[in-house]
Design an enzyme around this catalytic site. Sequence first.
Site, PDB file in Angstrom:
ATOM      1  N   LYS A 152       2.899  -1.214   9.043  1.00  0.00           N
ATOM      2  CA  LYS A 152       4.471  -0.699   8.437  1.00  0.00           C
ATOM      3  C   LYS A 152       5.518  -0.623   9.286  1.00  0.00           C
ATOM      4  CE  LYS A 152       5.775   3.327   9.138  1.00  0.00           C
ATOM      5  NZ  LYS A 152       6.661   3.913  10.114  1.00  0.00           N
ATOM      6  N   SER A 153       6.548  -1.216   8.878  1.00  0.00           N
ATOM      7  CA  SER A 153       7.876  -1.400   9.749  1.00  0.00           C
ATOM      8  C   SER A 153       9.047  -1.274   8.770  1.00  0.00           C
ATOM      9  CB  SER A 153       7.895  -2.528  10.836  1.00  0.00           C
ATOM     10  OG  SER A 153       9.210  -2.477  11.707  1.00  0.00           O
ATOM     11  N   VAL A 154      10.256  -0.990   9.215  1.00  0.00           N
ATOM     12  CA  VAL A 154      11.559  -1.039   8.466  1.00  0.00           C
ATOM     13  C   VAL A 154      12.514  -2.107   9.221  1.00  0.00           C
ATOM     14  CG1 VAL A 154      11.390   1.176   7.393  1.00  0.00           C
ATOM     15  CG2 VAL A 154      12.637   1.157   9.614  1.00  0.00           C
ATOM     16  N   HIS A 200      -7.429   9.894  -1.828  1.00  0.00           N
ATOM     17  CA  HIS A 200      -7.014   9.809  -0.397  1.00  0.00           C
ATOM     18  C   HIS A 200      -7.743  10.403   0.586  1.00  0.00           C
ATOM     19  CE1 HIS A 200      -2.587   9.354   1.419  1.00  0.00           C
ATOM     20  NE2 HIS A 200      -3.442   9.011   1.885  1.00  0.00           N
ATOM     21  N   ASN A 247       4.483  -9.040  12.332  1.00  0.00           N
ATOM     22  CA  ASN A 247       3.274  -8.719  11.989  1.00  0.00           C
ATOM     23  C   ASN A 247       2.716  -9.642  10.887  1.00  0.00           C
ATOM     24  OD1 ASN A 247       3.465  -6.375  13.586  1.00  0.00           O
ATOM     25  ND2 ASN A 247       4.300  -5.009  11.943  1.00  0.00           N
ATOM     26  N   LYS A 280      -2.725   6.059  -4.224  1.00  0.00           N
ATOM     27  CA  LYS A 280      -3.836   6.917  -3.717  1.00  0.00           C
ATOM     28  C   LYS A 280      -3.583   8.411  -4.360  1.00  0.00           C
ATOM     29  CE  LYS A 280      -3.532   4.843   0.927  1.00  0.00           C
ATOM     30  NZ  LYS A 280      -2.088   4.549   0.700  1.00  0.00           N
ATOM     31  N   TYR A 334       3.075   9.883  -0.564  1.00  0.00           N
ATOM     32  CA  TYR A 334       4.114   9.301   0.398  1.00  0.00           C
ATOM     33  C   TYR A 334       5.438   9.684  -0.422  1.00  0.00           C
ATOM     34  CZ  TYR A 334       0.384   6.482   2.358  1.00  0.00           C
ATOM     35  OH  TYR A 334      -0.695   6.099   3.018  1.00  0.00           O
ATOM     36  N   ASP A 351       0.898  -1.205   0.086  1.00  0.00           N
ATOM     37  CA  ASP A 351       0.092   0.036   0.055  1.00  0.00           C
ATOM     38  C   ASP A 351       0.832   1.486  -0.101  1.00  0.00           C
ATOM     39  OD1 ASP A 351      -3.173   1.049   0.782  1.00  0.00           O
ATOM     40  OD2 ASP A 351      -1.415   2.119   1.890  1.00  0.00           O
TER      41      ASP A 351
END
Length: 278
Positions: free
Chosen positions: A231-233, A109, A241, A76, A51, A46
Site C-alpha cells: 500500500k502507498s499513496v 477477516h 512496488n 473482507k 477499512y 484488496d
Amino acid sequence: MNSVPNITLNNGVQIPQLGFGVFQIKPEDTAAAVRTALDVGYRHIDTAEMYGNEREVGQAVRESGIPREDIFVTSKLNNGFHGYDTALKAFDQTLSDLGFERVDLFLIHWPLPTVGNFVDTWRAFERIYAEGRARSIGVSNFTEHHLRTLHSETEIPPAVNQIEAHPYLTQEALRGFDAQHGIATEAWSPIAQGLVLDDPTITAIAHAHDRSPAQVVLRWHVQLGNIVFPKSVTVDRVRENFALFDFELSSGDMAQISGLNRDQRTGPDPETFDYIPS
C-alpha cells in the site's frame, strides 16, 4: 509494463500475485490512489468492510475504464458480522457499496476466538459462493487449528489464507500447511510496516541488485509464492512496488532474508484478537 503472474486458486480462479492494498488509506484519498495503481498496471485491489473505503474502490474501478472482469477485487467481512444471517447481510452491503454484482474474493477477516462462530460464518460464505456472488472465498488471519476446524466441519476449503508475513515473521509452518491443503497464502504487512527496510542484510542485497529494500522484500515474497499487495499513496512508490518482475533474487539471497525470522508481529495475534467495532 511489467507482467504480473497469476496464481491459480484451488477452484481454478486466477488471482494476480501482486495487488494494491488500501488499508489505512482514508476514504477521501482512496479513489485517486486506486486510479493511480490501475494506471501503473495493477489489476488486483484488496479492501475490506473494516477499512471504510469499499465505495471509493468501486468508484475508482468504474472510472478507470478498464473492464470489470479485468480487475480482481477482494473484500473482507467486518468483525461485527460473524454468524450466518449477519454475514449474508454484510455481504449484501459490500456489493452495494462497491457497486458490483459480485466480488472476486471475499474473506473472513479474523477468526475471533472468543466469539467462536466462524464455522457458521463460513457456511454463509459457502452459500455466497454457490450463488456465484463471490468467485472465490477465503479467510484471513487463520492459524492451522482454525483451518483444521473448517476442514472438518464445512464443505468448501478456503481458496486463500491472508496472514501477516514478512522477513521478521516468515510463517514458514503455516505457509507450508496452506500449501499442503491447496490454500494460497497472501501476505499482509509484507514489509512489516517498514520495519525491515533498514535491516543490514536487506539493504546489502538491495545494493547488490541496484534495487530498493522494499523491492527486494516484495520480490522475496513473490519468489516464495506469496500473494502480496503493498500500500502507498505516493505515486513513485506505487510504481516502484510494481517493478518486481524484471530481476530475481538468488537462492543465497532468499536464504539470508528468510533467516531474519524472529516471529515478530507488527499486528495482533489471531489467537487472542477479538476486536469487534462498535
